[in-house]
Scaffold this motif. Structure first.
Motif, short mmCIF file in Angstrom:
data_model
loop_
_atom_site.label_atom_id
_atom_site.label_comp_id
_atom_site.label_asym_id
_atom_site.label_seq_id
_atom_site.Cartn_x
_atom_site.Cartn_y
_atom_site.Cartn_z
N UNK A 35 -8.81 3.29 3.04
CA UNK A 35 -7.35 3.91 2.93
C UNK A 35 -6.36 3.22 3.78
N UNK A 36 -6.81 2.57 5.11
CA UNK A 36 -5.85 2.14 5.80
C UNK A 36 -5.38 0.82 5.05
N UNK A 37 -6.36 0.01 4.79
CA UNK A 37 -5.90 -1.27 4.13
C UNK A 37 -5.17 -1.24 3.10
N UNK A 38 -5.34 -0.26 2.24
CA UNK A 38 -4.73 0.03 1.06
C UNK A 38 -3.29 0.33 1.35
N UNK A 39 -3.06 1.23 2.23
CA UNK A 39 -1.57 1.85 2.63
C UNK A 39 -0.95 0.64 3.13
N UNK A 40 -1.66 -0.09 4.10
CA UNK A 40 -1.17 -1.28 4.74
C UNK A 40 -0.46 -2.32 3.55
N UNK A 41 -1.33 -2.52 2.64
CA UNK A 41 -0.87 -3.62 1.62
C UNK A 41 0.26 -3.03 0.81
N UNK A 42 0.17 -1.64 0.48
CA UNK A 42 1.16 -1.38 -0.25
C UNK A 42 2.70 -1.12 0.33
N UNK A 43 2.56 -0.87 1.60
CA UNK A 43 3.77 -0.55 2.22
C UNK A 43 4.58 -2.15 2.75
N UNK A 44 3.51 -3.21 2.92
CA UNK A 44 3.74 -4.43 3.28
C UNK A 44 4.39 -5.20 2.06
N UNK A 45 3.82 -4.77 0.91
CA UNK A 45 4.46 -5.29 -0.64
C UNK A 45 5.74 -4.89 -0.80
N UNK A 46 6.14 -3.66 -0.39
CA UNK A 46 7.20 -3.13 -0.78
C UNK A 46 8.55 -3.74 -0.01
N UNK A 47 8.05 -4.34 1.18
CA UNK A 47 9.05 -5.05 1.98
C UNK A 47 10.22 -4.15 2.63
N UNK A 116 -5.85 9.93 -3.03
CA UNK A 116 -5.99 9.46 -4.22
C UNK A 116 -4.91 9.31 -5.14
N UNK A 117 -3.70 9.53 -4.46
CA UNK A 117 -2.34 9.87 -5.03
C UNK A 117 -1.88 8.48 -5.43
N UNK A 118 -1.02 8.56 -6.44
CA UNK A 118 -0.76 7.13 -6.95
C UNK A 118 0.45 6.63 -6.18
N UNK A 119 0.52 5.13 -6.31
CA UNK A 119 1.40 4.37 -5.37
C UNK A 119 2.77 4.88 -5.63
N UNK A 120 3.28 5.09 -6.68
CA UNK A 120 4.60 5.75 -7.01
C UNK A 120 4.84 6.86 -6.08
N UNK A 121 4.03 7.73 -6.30
CA UNK A 121 4.20 9.22 -5.71
C UNK A 121 4.07 9.03 -4.34
N UNK A 122 3.19 8.18 -3.59
CA UNK A 122 3.42 8.06 -2.33
C UNK A 122 4.45 7.18 -1.72
N UNK A 123 4.97 6.44 -2.45
CA UNK A 123 6.35 5.79 -1.98
C UNK A 123 7.63 6.76 -2.18
N UNK A 124 7.59 7.62 -3.18
CA UNK A 124 8.76 8.46 -3.35
C UNK A 124 8.55 9.65 -1.92
#
Length: 232
Positions: A35-47, A116-124
């Protein structure tokens, strides 16, 4: 129009509608490595965000993503609240125990989503909380509605509401608004201990033993009650 702007030291959220600059330093307090690596990758990808990796910079975090699994995590949240009330917290729920949700909301938690929330919802949710708002994932809210339907009829809850005095109704509304006991005490010009006593009195009068049932009572009144809590 809303955009993100960044610099070398911090990521700043700029809301042109309200002309507000918000620091967007994010800290991950996630035990699950996947979960940690997934969140980290998502947030870093957004920039758009700066992840704080060194614990010595925790005080600079404007938002903490916190994994919520069990009662031990609730105790950790309570400790975090006593340390700082400035940092916003988005809880990532990795359990089906809804009582954890109600307990988390009584501390300094601005939002809750499932792991297990979708990436879009998490960023929102992240952006929504950075704007100073609260966010509860729809699937979590639906679980509360289902729980509410199993607890009793609206008329039963209405009769119990009449047992509360105005001070208790005011406190209950603030509790369900996600305010901690000390915040409620500040708003009502009283002590934290007094608020804790009022909370116990509310639960005794309503006939509930946990925060989940207390939340169901509140939701029932908001959905079906003839009068809203906190009003005469």
């Amino acid at each position: 129009m809303e955009v993100f702007k960044t610099n070398k030291k911090t990521a700043c959220y700029y809301d042109t509608k309200y002309n507000i600059n918000m620091n967007a330093n994010i800290k991950l307090k996630i035990q699950n490595p996947l979960l940690r690596s997934g969140l980290q990758a998502l947030l870093e990808k957004e920039g758009h965000f700066l992840l704080l990796r060194d614990e010595s910079y925790d005080a600079l975090a404007n938002l903490c993503l916190f994994e919520l699994n069990n009662e031990e995590d609730i105790r950790h949240l309570k400790n975090m609240e006593s340390i700082s009330s400035k940092n916003k917290i988005l809880a990532i729920l990795s359990s089906n125990d809804l009582s954890l949700v109600t307990q988390a909301l009584s501390f300094h938690v601005e939002g809750i989503v499932m792991d297990n929330t979708a990436e879009e919802e998490l960023l929102f949710a992240v952006e929504y909380i950075l704007k100073g708002r609260k966010y509860i994932a729809p699937n979590i809210s639906l679980q509360f509605i289902e729980k509410l339907g199993r607890l009793g009829s609206p008329s039963l809850f209405s009769s119990k509401m009449e047992m509360l005095n105005q001070k208790e109704k005011d406190v209950l509304e603030l509790i369900m608004g996600g305010h901690a006991n000390r915040e409620i005490a500040y708003q009502l010009f009283t002590t934290k201990r007094k608020i804790e006593e009022i909370r116990k009195s509310i639960m005794k009068k309503i006939g509930v033993e946990n925060n989940l049932s207390l939340t169901a009572f509140y939701l029932n009144q908001e959905l079906f009650g003839e009068k809203k809590l906190g009003t005469n």
